[in-house]
Write a protein that holds these residues in place. Structure first.
Motif, PDB file in Angstrom:
ATOM      1  N   ALA A   1      40.899  42.814  28.483  1.00 25.00           N
ATOM      2  CA  ALA A   1      41.526  41.977  29.506  1.00 25.00           C
ATOM      3  C   ALA A   1      41.120  40.532  29.268  1.00 25.00           C
ATOM      4  N   TYR A   2      42.001  39.642  29.635  1.00 29.60           N
ATOM      5  CA  TYR A   2      41.647  38.221  29.578  1.00 29.60           C
ATOM      6  C   TYR A   2      42.053  37.578  30.891  1.00 29.60           C
ATOM      7  N   ALA A   3      41.354  36.525  31.249  1.00 29.43           N
ATOM      8  CA  ALA A   3      41.617  35.861  32.518  1.00 29.43           C
ATOM      9  C   ALA A   3      41.438  34.365  32.364  1.00 29.43           C
ATOM     10  N   THR A   4      42.251  33.636  33.058  1.00 30.11           N
ATOM     11  CA  THR A   4      42.101  32.184  33.132  1.00 30.11           C
ATOM     12  C   THR A   4      41.772  31.820  34.562  1.00 30.11           C
ATOM     13  N   MET A   5      41.089  30.704  34.743  1.00 31.88           N
ATOM     14  CA  MET A   5      40.662  30.320  36.103  1.00 31.88           C
ATOM     15  C   MET A   5      40.251  28.853  36.119  1.00 31.88           C
ATOM     16  N   LYS A   6      40.096  28.365  37.347  1.00 34.24           N
ATOM     17  CA  LYS A   6      39.495  27.055  37.552  1.00 34.24           C
ATOM     18  C   LYS A   6      38.102  27.278  38.119  1.00 34.24           C
ATOM     19  N   TYR A   7      37.197  26.348  37.836  1.00 33.42           N
ATOM     20  CA  TYR A   7      35.853  26.491  38.397  1.00 33.42           C
ATOM     21  C   TYR A   7      35.384  25.164  38.998  1.00 33.42           C
TER      22      TYR A   7
ATOM     23  N   MET B   1      18.663  24.191  37.427  1.00 31.12           N
ATOM     24  CA  MET B   1      19.523  23.844  38.570  1.00 31.12           C
ATOM     25  C   MET B   1      18.972  24.409  39.871  1.00 31.12           C
ATOM     26  N   LYS B   2      19.099  23.639  40.931  1.00 34.25           N
ATOM     27  CA  LYS B   2      18.681  24.065  42.264  1.00 34.25           C
ATOM     28  C   LYS B   2      19.868  23.929  43.226  1.00 34.25           C
ATOM     29  N   ASN B   3      19.848  24.771  44.259  1.00 30.24           N
ATOM     30  CA  ASN B   3      20.911  24.737  45.277  1.00 30.24           C
ATOM     31  C   ASN B   3      22.301  24.812  44.635  1.00 30.24           C
ATOM     32  N   THR B   4      22.397  25.677  43.664  1.00 31.07           N
ATOM     33  CA  THR B   4      23.638  25.765  42.887  1.00 31.07           C
ATOM     34  C   THR B   4      24.752  26.464  43.666  1.00 31.07           C
ATOM     35  N   LYS B   5      25.926  25.898  43.567  1.00 25.71           N
ATOM     36  CA  LYS B   5      27.126  26.511  44.140  1.00 25.71           C
ATOM     37  C   LYS B   5      28.186  26.546  43.045  1.00 25.71           C
ATOM     38  N   TYR B   6      28.494  27.746  42.589  1.00 30.71           N
ATOM     39  CA  TYR B   6      29.401  27.931  41.458  1.00 30.71           C
ATOM     40  C   TYR B   6      30.509  28.885  41.896  1.00 30.71           C
ATOM     41  N   GLU B   7      31.773  28.441  41.791  1.00 28.58           N
ATOM     42  CA  GLU B   7      32.893  29.246  42.292  1.00 28.58           C
ATOM     43  C   GLU B   7      34.087  29.172  41.346  1.00 28.58           C
ATOM     44  N   TYR B   8      34.897  30.261  41.364  1.00 30.57           N
ATOM     45  CA  TYR B   8      36.146  30.308  40.605  1.00 30.57           C
ATOM     46  C   TYR B   8      37.324  30.365  41.566  1.00 30.57           C
ATOM     47  N   SER B   9      38.440  29.836  41.118  1.00 25.46           N
ATOM     48  CA  SER B   9      39.677  29.916  41.904  1.00 25.46           C
ATOM     49  C   SER B   9      40.852  30.118  40.956  1.00 25.46           C
ATOM     50  N   GLU B  10      41.955  30.543  41.521  1.00 28.05           N
ATOM     51  CA  GLU B  10      43.191  30.770  40.750  1.00 28.05           C
ATOM     52  C   GLU B  10      42.946  31.665  39.537  1.00 28.05           C
ATOM     53  N   ILE B  11      42.215  32.753  39.759  1.00 28.77           N
ATOM     54  CA  ILE B  11      41.948  33.709  38.674  1.00 28.77           C
ATOM     55  C   ILE B  11      43.231  34.479  38.365  1.00 28.77           C
ATOM     56  N   LYS B  12      43.637  34.443  37.110  1.00 29.04           N
ATOM     57  CA  LYS B  12      44.828  35.174  36.668  1.00 29.04           C
ATOM     58  C   LYS B  12      44.435  36.093  35.527  1.00 29.04           C
ATOM     59  N   ALA B  13      44.422  37.396  35.808  1.00 23.34           N
ATOM     60  CA  ALA B  13      43.975  38.382  34.829  1.00 23.34           C
ATOM     61  C   ALA B  13      45.156  39.149  34.246  1.00 23.34           C
ATOM     62  N   LYS B  14      45.073  39.452  32.956  1.00 19.88           N
ATOM     63  CA  LYS B  14      46.076  40.250  32.263  1.00 19.88           C
ATOM     64  C   LYS B  14      45.370  41.342  31.459  1.00 19.88           C
TER      65      LYS B  14
ATOM     66  N   THR C   1      52.133  52.947  38.045  1.00 16.29           N
ATOM     67  CA  THR C   1      51.680  52.095  36.941  1.00 16.29           C
ATOM     68  C   THR C   1      51.338  50.704  37.439  1.00 16.29           C
ATOM     69  N   ILE C   2      52.215  50.155  38.302  1.00 21.25           N
ATOM     70  CA  ILE C   2      51.968  48.821  38.857  1.00 21.25           C
ATOM     71  C   ILE C   2      50.693  48.817  39.684  1.00 21.25           C
ATOM     72  N   LEU C   3      50.522  49.850  40.515  1.00 21.92           N
ATOM     73  CA  LEU C   3      49.325  49.921  41.354  1.00 21.92           C
ATOM     74  C   LEU C   3      48.069  50.027  40.502  1.00 21.92           C
ATOM     75  N   ALA C   4      48.146  50.851  39.447  1.00 22.63           N
ATOM     76  CA  ALA C   4      46.982  51.006  38.572  1.00 22.63           C
ATOM     77  C   ALA C   4      46.653  49.696  37.881  1.00 22.63           C
ATOM     78  N   GLN C   5      47.683  48.998  37.423  1.00 27.22           N
ATOM     79  CA  GLN C   5      47.455  47.724  36.744  1.00 27.22           C
ATOM     80  C   GLN C   5      46.907  46.690  37.706  1.00 27.22           C
ATOM     81  N   SER C   6      47.490  46.634  38.914  1.00 30.72           N
ATOM     82  CA  SER C   6      47.008  45.683  39.911  1.00 30.72           C
ATOM     83  C   SER C   6      45.559  45.966  40.272  1.00 30.72           C
TER      84      SER C   6
END
Length: 201
Positions: free
Chosen positions: A143-149, A124-137, A57-62
């Motif tokens: 599913a919902y997730a929070t993150m920084k961008y 926009m030109k030369n765009t660099k868009y990234e996420y970090s600290e993604i926490k999914a439930k 179950t844990i593996l499937a959820q992960s």
């Protein structure tokens, strides 16, 4: 005194009795050891079944949480590359989509794509868009997730950069996770210090 005709009860053979006691304790010890082994085997078997199912179950959820995070990273990469074809695949293409950004709202995929997403990527030109600290439930097929961008690039010939927080809601349809809701909030910039008014002489 007893007569010669009277017979004493037969004496217990010492050697035979000792051997019988030794054999008895050996059998008892063997029985205890066997019972203990069977008991331990049963405990380990039950623990293995429980932990095995729980572990699966844990593996499937992960695995599902990782899949959600991967979809979000694809969203950031596709935005950076102005890749609308990929965005069409990872967003729900219907009226269930809602987007709240910068105090404005978009309802439905067509509204968000045509009046927000496409014009923004084009400007926009030369765009660099990234996420970090993604926490999914996960919650079933939702599913919902929070993150920084962080985001940077060129706009109207000028370089810009920004950062903030975001929340995404995804729904699993047809075996794939798709974004149905997005809400982002830019980090507040510190106000520029104001100079104190000059004192009158």
């Amino acid at each position: 005194m007893m007569s010669k005709d009277e017979q004493l009860p037969p004496k217990r053979p010492k050697t035979g009795y000792i051997l019988m006691q030794i054999q008895y304790w050996r059998l008892r010890k063997m029985h205890r050891k066997t019972s203990l082994n069977y008991g331990l085997a049963f405990v380990f078997l039950v623990a293995g079944v429980i932990n095995g199912g729980f572990g699966q179950t844990i593996l499937a959820q992960s695995s599902s949480e990782k899949a959600v995070a991967d979809v979000l990273r694809q969203n950031a990469t596709a935005f950076s590359r102005n890749d609308m074809a990929t965005l069409e695949k990872i967003w729900a293409n219907d009226e269930s989509v809602t987007v709240f950004e910068g105090g404005y709202a978009n309802y439905g995929w067509a509204d968000y794509r045509d009046n927000h997403l496409a014009p923004e990527m084009k400007e926009m030109k030369n765009t660099k868009y990234e996420y970090s600290e993604i926490k999914a439930k996960l919650a079933g097929k939702m599913a919902y997730a929070t993150m920084k961008y962080t985001i940077s690039g060129d706009l109207d010939g000028k370089q810009f950069d920004g950062a903030g927080l975001a929340t995404a809601v995804l729904e699993k349809t047809g075996g794939n996770w798709r974004i149905v809701h997005w809400h982002s909030s830019a980090t507040r910039r510190a106000d520029a210090p104001t100079e104190a008014p000059a004192k009158k002489s």
